[in-house]
Design a protein around this motif. Structure first.
Motif, PDB file in Angstrom:
ATOM      1  N   TYR A 126       0.409  -1.128  -0.002  1.00 42.32           N
ATOM      2  CA  TYR A 126       0.010  -0.138  -0.037  1.00 42.32           C
ATOM      3  C   TYR A 126       0.858   1.253   0.104  1.00 42.32           C
ATOM      4  O   TYR A 126       2.426   1.187   0.140  1.00 42.32           O
ATOM      5  CB  TYR A 126      -0.825  -0.121   1.148  1.00 42.32           C
ATOM      6  CG  TYR A 126      -0.373  -0.454   2.797  1.00 42.32           C
ATOM      7  CD1 TYR A 126      -0.577   0.956   2.995  1.00 42.32           C
ATOM      8  CD2 TYR A 126       0.170  -1.072   3.189  1.00 42.32           C
ATOM      9  CE1 TYR A 126       0.481   1.035   4.636  1.00 42.32           C
ATOM     10  CE2 TYR A 126       0.396  -1.258   4.818  1.00 42.32           C
ATOM     11  CZ  TYR A 126       1.289   0.094   4.959  1.00 42.32           C
ATOM     12  OH  TYR A 126       2.071   0.064   6.522  1.00 42.32           O
TER      13      TYR A 126
ATOM     14  N   PRO B 208      -9.798  -2.598   1.015  1.00 44.10           N
ATOM     15  CA  PRO B 208     -10.510  -1.670   1.633  1.00 44.10           C
ATOM     16  C   PRO B 208      -9.386  -2.549   2.777  1.00 44.10           C
ATOM     17  O   PRO B 208      -9.352  -3.963   3.015  1.00 44.10           O
ATOM     18  CB  PRO B 208     -11.210  -1.436   2.418  1.00 44.10           C
ATOM     19  CG  PRO B 208     -11.892  -2.387   1.503  1.00 44.10           C
ATOM     20  CD  PRO B 208     -11.361  -3.078   0.527  1.00 44.10           C
ATOM     21  N   ARG B 209      -8.469  -1.246   3.938  1.00 39.68           N
ATOM     22  CA  ARG B 209      -7.531  -2.304   5.273  1.00 39.68           C
ATOM     23  C   ARG B 209      -9.073  -3.231   5.748  1.00 39.68           C
ATOM     24  O   ARG B 209      -9.858  -2.818   6.111  1.00 39.68           O
ATOM     25  CB  ARG B 209      -7.341  -1.191   5.464  1.00 39.68           C
ATOM     26  CG  ARG B 209      -6.983  -1.232   7.547  1.00 39.68           C
ATOM     27  CD  ARG B 209      -6.620   0.037   7.954  1.00 39.68           C
ATOM     28  NE  ARG B 209      -5.079   0.551   7.400  1.00 39.68           N
ATOM     29  CZ  ARG B 209      -6.024   2.166   7.241  1.00 39.68           C
ATOM     30  NH1 ARG B 209      -6.720   2.530   8.648  1.00 39.68           N
ATOM     31  NH2 ARG B 209      -4.859   2.798   6.985  1.00 39.68           N
TER      32      ARG B 209
ATOM     33  N   SER C  16      -2.822   5.047   2.778  1.00 42.51           N
ATOM     34  CA  SER C  16      -3.835   5.310   2.006  1.00 42.51           C
ATOM     35  C   SER C  16      -3.980   3.713   2.969  1.00 42.51           C
ATOM     36  O   SER C  16      -3.571   3.491   3.720  1.00 42.51           O
ATOM     37  CB  SER C  16      -3.033   4.308   0.337  1.00 42.51           C
ATOM     38  OG  SER C  16      -4.572   3.796   0.015  1.00 42.51           O
ATOM     39  N   SER C  17      -5.852   3.354   2.629  1.00 44.29           N
ATOM     40  CA  SER C  17      -6.111   2.768   3.566  1.00 44.29           C
ATOM     41  C   SER C  17      -7.167   1.523   2.433  1.00 44.29           C
ATOM     42  O   SER C  17      -7.331   0.452   2.394  1.00 44.29           O
ATOM     43  CB  SER C  17      -8.236   3.205   3.562  1.00 44.29           C
ATOM     44  OG  SER C  17      -8.638   3.123   2.364  1.00 44.29           O
TER      45      SER C  17
END
Length: 145
Positions: free
Chosen positions: A58, A124-125, A62-63
């Motif tokens: 990543y 996404p995270r 950023s997620s």
């Protein structure tokens, strides 16, 4: 002796700082990525039954998490078929891939999907990735942090 016109000298003088600046910013851009590996090895006894390793990357701040590759292994068997599953936060489980035959290596079988580098699907995270072997109820799961 070769003569350089004034316009040519100005053009060279303008291009040299640009080339030097782009050479400096390229390594800085490469450092913007964070590469991580996460692993899980549930089950009883020696070895992983099953085991999972995921490489993800990543950008700082950023997620979004890119999944480069997923690796699955299982100890104590001669053959096996595996797939990986993905669950986004608040979502449902979906197959990340179809079933794939695992290759025997000594006392375990292994298979993998993807490749090195900053390629692959982006999630996404907090996304969970699990490795599942046919006929085995235990899954090896990791979370993209």
């Amino acid at each position: 002796m070769r003569k350089i016109s004034m316009a040519g000298a100005v053009a060279v003088a303008l291009l040299v700082p640009v080339a030097a600046a782009s050479a400096v910013s390229a390594p800085a851009a490469a450092r913007a990525y964070v590469d991580k590996r996460v692993r899980d090895c549930p089950g009883q006894g020696p070895g992983c039954r099953p085991g999972a390793v995921t490489h993800y990357w990543y950008n700082h701040g950023s997620s979004a998490r890119g999944v480069g590759w997923v690796y699955a292994s299982r100890e104590g068997v001669r053959s096996g078929t595996a797939r990986w599953l993905v669950k986004k936060p608040g979502g449902t489980w979906k197959a990340g891939s179809g079933w794939k035959r695992a290759t025997r290596v000594s006392t375990f079988v292994e298979t993998s999907w993807g490749r090195d580098g900053h390629t692959g699907p982006v999630y996404p995270r907090g996304t969970r990735i699990c490795v599942e072997f046919k006929g085995l109820s235990t899954k090896a799961c990791v979370t993209l942090k």
